[in-house]
Enzyme design. Structure first.
Site, PDB file in Angstrom:
ATOM      1  N   SER A 292       0.802  -1.220   0.000  1.00 14.33           N
ATOM      2  CA  SER A 292       0.000   0.000   0.000  1.00 14.33           C
ATOM      3  C   SER A 292       0.837   1.275   0.000  1.00 14.33           C
ATOM      4  O   SER A 292       1.326   1.692  -1.036  1.00 14.33           O
ATOM      5  CB  SER A 292      -1.028  -0.037   1.126  1.00 14.33           C
ATOM      6  OG  SER A 292      -0.491   0.147   2.377  1.00 14.33           O
ATOM      7  N   ASP A 303       7.953   6.085 -11.444  1.00 15.31           N
ATOM      8  CA  ASP A 303       7.324   6.704 -12.607  1.00 15.31           C
ATOM      9  C   ASP A 303       7.989   8.025 -12.987  1.00 15.31           C
ATOM     10  O   ASP A 303       8.032   8.387 -14.158  1.00 15.31           O
ATOM     11  CB  ASP A 303       5.835   6.935 -12.337  1.00 15.31           C
ATOM     12  CG  ASP A 303       5.008   5.671 -12.549  1.00 15.31           C
ATOM     13  OD1 ASP A 303       5.613   4.619 -12.834  1.00 15.31           O
ATOM     14  OD2 ASP A 303       3.770   5.740 -12.421  1.00 15.31           O
ATOM     15  N   LYS A 317      -1.237  -4.178  -3.169  1.00 20.23           N
ATOM     16  CA  LYS A 317      -2.473  -3.678  -2.568  1.00 20.23           C
ATOM     17  C   LYS A 317      -2.701  -2.243  -3.021  1.00 20.23           C
ATOM     18  O   LYS A 317      -2.029  -1.333  -2.583  1.00 20.23           O
ATOM     19  CB  LYS A 317      -2.399  -3.727  -1.048  1.00 20.23           C
ATOM     20  CG  LYS A 317      -3.704  -3.251  -0.425  1.00 20.23           C
ATOM     21  CD  LYS A 317      -3.595  -3.121   1.067  1.00 20.23           C
ATOM     22  CE  LYS A 317      -4.849  -2.452   1.598  1.00 20.23           C
ATOM     23  NZ  LYS A 317      -5.013  -1.089   1.090  1.00 20.23           N
TER      24      LYS A 317
END
Length: 454
Positions: A292, A303, A317
């Site tokens: 998470s 990214d 998750k």
């Protein structure tokens, strides 16, 4: 002094102080009314005709848990006892073992041991099943009962019987309970490189990471060669703190977005100006226990090509839980949204794939020990974008760079191969080499151009 925080491990939480919807039942249709009448009929027959007298509150709680249990594995009802358990865990002022556990098919399963705790020192691994405590079978009991048995007075001895997939027979481990002081952020300097370890995402973690960077600089009397951000076996925590930690290393751009049921229900979080690490190389370490909030940070830095992600594919998750108070002593923890990385990728099921897969060679069981991930949980949310089957496969491909055995590494004084490899990479490549590595990674993934400054 930090305020105590109520949070659930392995979850991204957004706390919404909303009143209980007392009039919600008026919105249901006629068929739902008939189903509710049937429920009341069953409730009445059980409380009057069951062989033993049952407390009404226990029946109602069981019904609520059954309803939420038909959803995803992260939605649940919290009564006063559950609240107390959460506060006890996050206060870090209890005698215990330092384990994050869940219940699977009536068995207690280890999500991850916390670093530098009795469970970690005894060699308990993620994916282990605990079948007995001090010789007493705990299968079929509740998770709360097992957790209470594992807690106790610091210094007292406890014996756990472990079933580890890949091992032929169960085995026992003995350890002493200790005060569990879960420091969410710790730091050290190795080979002129700053190592920042994140164990959870509780309140003020973003500020603690920024303070760790300042402490590393002060300790060295100069800037380090770079930083290793170690989030292995970090089960997650608060969404806001995941954003804050990402913002420490990013100076612009989106960090994460969360999207609810409605197409218009989208909330985006952005980085503020300023990179506390001043563009120095960053390696992010993750493994199957990184979940998470850890995945939000790893995904954001990956990214934006701000950090090189190493280790193993993460837990996967990608959902957000909202804590909805129902009364002064109870609340509903409900999955209300999915989160997405800056490139628009949901990590639900698939997780974060490292730029460089580095096996933990110093763990003698790493090849045979199954990885426990979100996709293994019953009723887990399905990724809205169809995944390639290869994304969900275990990281078992052999790499000619990683052939040494745990015994060979131990002789060389290496007890944490993943950390060793990360430190070696920064030391060997330096800023220019890291720039090249990030550019190669960026060529394979969408996003902005990589930037590493001296």
């Amino acid at each position: 002094m930090k305020k105590p925080l109520v949070q659930a491990t392995a979850l991204v939480l957004t706390v919404a102080l909303l009143p209980a919807a007392t009039a919600a039942i008026s919105a249901v249709d006629a068929s739902t009314y008939r189903e509710m009448e049937q429920f009341m009929s069953v409730f009445d027959r059980v409380r009057t005709d069951y062989v033993d007298q049952v407390d009404d509150s226990a029946l109602i709680k069981g019904a609520i848990n059954g309803m939420l249990g038909s959803l995803d594995p992260h939605s649940s009802f919290l009564d006063a006892r559950d609240f107390d358990n959460l506060r006890t865990q996050t206060d870090g002022n209890y005698g215990g073992l330092g384990l994050s556990v869940t219940m699977e098919d009536g068995a207690v399963k280890v999500i991850a041991p916390f670093k530098d705790t009795p469970a970690d020192g005894a060699g308990v691994k993620a994916g282990d099943y605990i079948t007995h405590i001090d010789g007493q079978l705990i299968y079929g009991g509740t998770l709360d009962e097992a957790v209470e048995e594992m807690r106790g007075k610091p210094g007292t001895t406890i014996n756990l019987t472990i079933v580890r997939p890949g091992r032929d027979k169960p085995f026992d481990v003995s350890m002493k309970r200790a005060i569990i002081d879960l420091k969410p952020v710790t730091w050290e300097v190795k080979d002129d490189i700053g190592v920042i370890s994140l164990n959870s995402f509780s309140s003020d973690v973003g500020a603690d990471v920024k303070a760790a960077i300042a402490s590393i600089d002060k300790s060295l009397g100069k800037k380090p060669l770079g930083y290793v951000l170690d989030m292995r076996s970090n089960p997650g925590g608060l969404l806001d703190e995941a954003v804050a930690v990402s913002d420490v290393f990013l100076s612009r751009g989106e960090i994460v977005s969360q999207r609810g049921r409605a197409k218009s229900d989208i909330e985006r979080y952005f980085a503020k100006t300023g990179d506390a690490a001043q563009g120095l190389p960053v390696i992010v370490l993750i493994d199957a226990g990184s979940a998470s909030a850890s995945e939000i940070v790893a995904g954001a830095l990956q990214d934006h090509h701000r950090g090189l992600v190493m280790g193993e594919r993460s837990f996967g998750k990608g959902s957000v839980q909202t804590l909805l108070p129902l009364s002064n002593t109870s609340a509903l923890r409900l999955t209300t949204a999915r989160y997405y990385t800056p490139s628009g990728k949901s990590v639900q099921e698939g997780g974060i794939e490292p730029d460089i897969i580095v096996p933990q060679l110093s763990d003698p069981d790493y090849k045979t020990r199954p990885r426990f991930r979100e996709a293994d949980l019953r009723r887990h949310l399905i990724n809205e974008v169809k995944l390639d089957d290869a994304v969900l496969e275990e990281d078992t491909a052999d790499d000619p760079r990683f052939t040494k055995t745990s015994e060979e590494l131990k002789e060389e004084g290496v007890d944490d191969f993943q950390m060793h490899y990360a430190l070696e990479t920064i030391g060997r490549l330096g800023p220019k080499g890291m720039q090249t590595a990030l550019n190669r990674a960026s060529a394979k993934k969408p996003g902005k151009a990589a930037t590493v400054r001296k």
